[in-house]
Design a protein around this motif. Sequence first.
Motif, PDB file in Angstrom:
ATOM      1  N   GLY A   1       2.919   3.604   3.265  1.00  0.00           N
ATOM      2  CA  GLY A   1       3.512   2.895   4.401  1.00  0.00           C
ATOM      3  C   GLY A   1       3.956   3.843   5.501  1.00  0.00           C
ATOM      4  N   LEU A   2       4.551   4.958   5.117  1.00  0.00           N
ATOM      5  CA  LEU A   2       4.991   5.964   6.090  1.00  0.00           C
ATOM      6  C   LEU A   2       3.794   6.465   6.899  1.00  0.00           C
ATOM      7  N   TYR A   3       2.717   6.844   6.217  1.00  0.00           N
ATOM      8  CA  TYR A   3       1.541   7.360   6.925  1.00  0.00           C
ATOM      9  C   TYR A   3       0.921   6.293   7.824  1.00  0.00           C
ATOM     10  N   GLU A   4       0.813   5.068   7.330  1.00  0.00           N
ATOM     11  CA  GLU A   4       0.225   3.996   8.132  1.00  0.00           C
ATOM     12  C   GLU A   4       1.057   3.718   9.379  1.00  0.00           C
ATOM     13  N   LYS A   5       2.386   3.769   9.268  1.00  0.00           N
ATOM     14  CA  LYS A   5       3.246   3.566  10.439  1.00  0.00           C
ATOM     15  C   LYS A   5       3.080   4.670  11.477  1.00  0.00           C
ATOM     16  N   GLN A   6       2.632   5.846  11.041  1.00  0.00           N
ATOM     17  CA  GLN A   6       2.419   6.965  11.961  1.00  0.00           C
ATOM     18  C   GLN A   6       0.987   6.990  12.513  1.00  0.00           C
ATOM     19  N   GLY A   7       0.189   5.979  12.185  1.00  0.00           N
ATOM     20  CA  GLY A   7      -1.148   5.859  12.752  1.00  0.00           C
ATOM     21  C   GLY A   7      -2.292   6.306  11.858  1.00  0.00           C
TER      22      GLY A   7
END
Length: 146
Positions: free
Chosen positions: A113-119
């Motif tokens: 989720g963290l990586y996906e939120k950063q694009g």
Amino acid sequence: MSFANRTATLADVPAILALERQAIGGSHWTVEQYHKLVEGGVVLVAEEGGKLCGFIGAHAVAGEWEIENVAVAAELVRRGVGTELVRRLIERARSEAAAILLEVRESNLPARGLYEKQGFREVGRRRGYYADPVEDAILYSLRFDG
């Protein structure tokens, strides 16, 4: 949360190693491997009150960066330390790389989720990549070249 970010030095390796050893399911490296990463890669650390509370490490290969390891002190998980470290790495990579790549355990939903939120976008899977327990790796990429 108030913490400082900076580039790691060789003097940080013992604290990086201690923090990484606390991370459940994290990659566990040797002192020599961390020395090599600090000397030849990009390692950013977060500190709170003079104590290392997180780090992210990446190395460059053929114009792309690969995130090798990320760890945050257990008592500070989900408090923005990891997010800020990823953001700082992205800022730095934009001027030095065409993309950032990484793999993460399929079950590590907070990290994903963290990586996906950063694009970052999911670009593949490595079946049975992780051991203890055996688990697939999900591959992510963040491209800067359009």
